[in-house]
Design an enzyme around this catalytic site. Sequence first.
Site, mmCIF file in Angstrom:
data_model
loop_
_atom_site.group_PDB
_atom_site.id
_atom_site.type_symbol
_atom_site.label_atom_id
_atom_site.label_comp_id
_atom_site.label_asym_id
_atom_site.label_seq_id
_atom_site.Cartn_x
_atom_site.Cartn_y
_atom_site.Cartn_z
ATOM 1 C CG HIS A 20 17.033 55.914 20.132
ATOM 2 N ND1 HIS A 20 17.760 55.024 19.374
ATOM 3 C CD2 HIS A 20 17.494 57.155 19.814
ATOM 4 C CE1 HIS A 20 18.629 55.680 18.647
ATOM 5 N NE2 HIS A 20 18.492 56.976 18.875
ATOM 6 C CG ASP A 25 16.785 49.099 20.659
ATOM 7 O OD1 ASP A 25 15.752 49.564 20.160
ATOM 8 O OD2 ASP A 25 17.758 49.802 20.982
#
Length: 392
Positions: free
Chosen positions: A138, A167
């Site tokens: 992540h 991200d």
Amino acid sequence: MEAAFAGVKVLDVSRLLPGPFCSMLLADFGAEVIKIEDPGGGDYIRWWSPFLGKNSGFHAVLNRNKKSLTLNLKHPEGKRIFKRLAETADVVLEGFRPGVMDRLGLGYEVLRALNPRLIYCAITGYGADGPRALRAGHDINYLALNGVLSYSGHQGNPTLSGVQVADLGGGALYAAFAIATALFARERLGEGQYIDLAMADGALTWHCLRWGKYLADGLVPTQGDDFLNHGFACYNLYATRDGRTMSLGALEPRFWQVFCATVGRPEWDTPRYFEPGPHQRDLQGEVAALFLTRDLCEWTELFAGADCCCEPVLNLDEVLADEQTRQRQMVVEMIHEAWGAYRQLGIAPKLSRTPGTIRGHAPELGEHTAGILAAMGIDAAAQAQLRAAKAI
């Protein structure tokens, strides 16, 4: 006005944040984005509370201007429909780990054989190859492993940003840029291509300033060692008397001079303000003590007419009400027939000839399935059979 990506069809198989943000950017500028979702539940982010109507608020922001088609890509009929769509699509966007689409029989080489003009963009954590290619990750992991967190924060405590740098910055924005680049190249070369985009790679390039410094001085960056990461008094965050925070970015001499004059501390205005050394800690302490003497609103009023890069740290409620935000149309008032009134994020790039537009709300799960399949020549009876077989 003609939209920049009018006529461009995107099949978006991605979920959560990076891929959907990328396809939202394309949709804002006119692309037809068909969000391919599993019939059992769709994009996971739909079910993250809190909710607007039957869907998550996260979904409402990320999936505006898109269509939702439920399609079981593990079912033979679902695969067949996807391939038919890919034959006339311009872009396929996916965010699985490397090899997943290949195992489904829907990888780049298969789709390229059907449509040589297809642009296939795969957003992954670590890329299509390398020792971490198949490793889960992540945003926090990508930033940890590529060194960004090593000198973020101060006093020995790495700090997370409130937004997802890898991200969004390393993944979604680079993907949108890469897709636009590939579309441009296709106009000259006549064929599409494969885009291998790793979020860790993208965020690594955000080191650019520290990388340049490291090349020149050979010093490994650490927390608080530089003027951009809590090392200097002139570029830092300071608490106010009422527990709020002011941001000071008076890097250039003229800004520092104005700051010192505005707060009545002309003795701080010496060349040493922009020199590294132990004195920076002392100066930071003095500036910090000064900011603790007034409330945020008082400092904001004081610096309103001072050109020295000193601004309050606003909370999100204050940002939404800010006149600059509203005049730039970065908050858009929307009304949904089921959700009611809500506020949507605006479109950042302001193009004079082909501006982006918010034309629709985030779709309900499978909202456009019947219409898309009907346009492909699949009638209601056939759709009922596909639904019974759990292919759609």
